[in-house]
Design an enzyme around this catalytic site. Structure first.
Site, short mmCIF file in Angstrom:
data_model
loop_
_atom_site.label_atom_id
_atom_site.label_comp_id
_atom_site.label_asym_id
_atom_site.label_seq_id
_atom_site.Cartn_x
_atom_site.Cartn_y
_atom_site.Cartn_z
N LYS A 18 9.09 3.18 6.27
CA LYS A 18 7.91 2.37 6.63
C LYS A 18 6.98 3.27 7.46
CE LYS A 18 7.67 -2.02 7.88
NZ LYS A 18 6.88 -2.75 6.88
C1 LIG Z 1 6.17 -2.64 1.26
C2 LIG Z 1 7.09 -3.69 1.80
N1 LIG Z 1 8.01 -4.23 0.99
C3 LIG Z 1 8.86 -5.18 1.42
C4 LIG Z 1 8.80 -5.63 2.71
C5 LIG Z 1 9.76 -6.68 3.18
O1 LIG Z 1 10.67 -6.12 4.08
P1 LIG Z 1 11.36 -6.99 5.21
O2 LIG Z 1 11.98 -8.15 4.52
O3 LIG Z 1 12.37 -6.09 5.79
O4 LIG Z 1 10.30 -7.39 6.15
C6 LIG Z 1 7.87 -5.10 3.60
C7 LIG Z 1 7.80 -5.54 4.99
O5 LIG Z 1 8.23 -4.84 5.86
C8 LIG Z 1 7.00 -4.10 3.13
O6 LIG Z 1 6.09 -3.57 3.93
#
Ligand SMILES: Cc1ncc(COP(=O)(O)O)c(C=O)c1O
Length: 305
Positions: free
Chosen positions: A159
């Protein structure tokens, strides 16, 4: 979505007043997108604010940093404690939490090795990302004209702030075209995820979600949803999805910390039954689990005070 100020922000080990949490114009990460961050939510529970899967989020932040060769100056345990302290300091029962590590002021140029790493944690009240009625009404999806970056271009498993340029391009394109959110295909043309959510498709009684090698982030909500779905005795498969699988799906839902579980009502103007029975059942369980109301998922909730 406008930000509501709260009392304090944690910066490099100290809680400072919200308005004093400032950085210099020449902060390295502002120029090159080299920060790593998390999005976490705390919910009101019977025992005070409960932070959903906090340790898992902070572990993912450490992994994001490792991929970027960024050395975080705080351990997982220290950042878990700091997050709890920040949430407690706001006095809010529920909030969105944004930890971020970034290369600060002092160096310029693409070599990050000499840069110092700063870490901050902010939290503020934040409503449902895709709308309050996103389960009942569902969201309108558009397949993006932008391709999700693949593992040898920008590592989607991290991220990293710069990765979100790709998501922002897709999000704005979808909104301008009158949709709520975008679905991203990867360079192979298979489904990856949305701009900030993972995607699940129900077809022929199976619930299918794309793997991380398709360019999807390993979502913590995705993992929670898979556990909940299996506990509800649904068949869950991690597998590839083609664009047309979306058009003829029995149900589609997306999930993420910000969006929670949101149903999809159409993709590129092809209607999808919404909300389907599996989507509704999973969303109901998830909404109880995040508020500490289901004993079997109690470990997912980490209390701030
Ligand atoms: C690109 C992306 N995909 C999926 C998610 C979902 O991840 P999470 O369930 O850990 O928030 C996020 C959020 O963080 C994201 O930024």
């Amino acid at each position: 979505m406008p930000i509501t100020a709260t009392e304090k922000i944690w910066m490099n080990g100290e809680l400072v007043p919200w308005e004093d949490a400032q950085i210099h114009l020449l902060t390295h990460t502002l120029h090159y997108g080299t920060g790593v961050f998390e999005g976490i939510r705390a919910y009101e529970t019977a025992d005070g604010p409960g932070i959903f899967r906090l340790t898992d989020h902070i572990e993912r932040m450490h992994n994001s940093a490792k991929i970027m060769m960024m050395e975080l100056p705080y351990s997982v345990a220290e950042l878990v404690e700091a997050t709890k302290e920040t949430v407690a300091a706001t006095g809010l029962d529920s909030c969105y939490i944004r930890p971020i590590a970034y290369y600060g002021y002092g160096e310029m140029g693409l070599n990050t090795i000499p840069c110092e790493v700063d870490v901050a944690i902010a939290c503020w009240p934040w409503g449902a990302y895709l709308g309050d009625d996103a389960v009942e009404k569902g969201v309108r999806m558009k397949i993006s004209s932008w391709t999700r970056h693949e593992h040898n271009t920008m590592p989607p498993a991290s991220k990293t702030t710069g990765n979100y340029v790709n998501s922002s391009l897709a999000k704005v394109e979808a909104l301008k075209a009158g949709y709520d959110e975008a679905i991203m295909l990867n360079p192979d043309g298979t489904v990856s995820e949305c701009t900030g959510e993972n995607i699940f498709v129900v077809r022929n009684d199976k619930i299918i979600t794309p793997p991380s090698h398709a360019g999807a982030l390993e979502g913590i909500t995705q993992d929670s949803v898979m556990t909940i779905a299996r506990d509800l005795e649904y068949e869950v498969v991690v597998g590839e999805l083609a664009r047309s699988d979306l058009y003829i799906a029995d149900e589609i839902f997306v999930c993420g910390t910000a969006a929670e579980v949101s149903a999809v009502n159409s993709v590129d103007d092809r209607d999808v039954p919404c909300p389907g029975p599996k989507t509704r059942a999973i969303a109901e369980e998830y909404h109880k689990a995040i508020r500490g109301k289901l004993d079997r998922y109690k470990d997912w909730v980490e209390h701030a005070r």
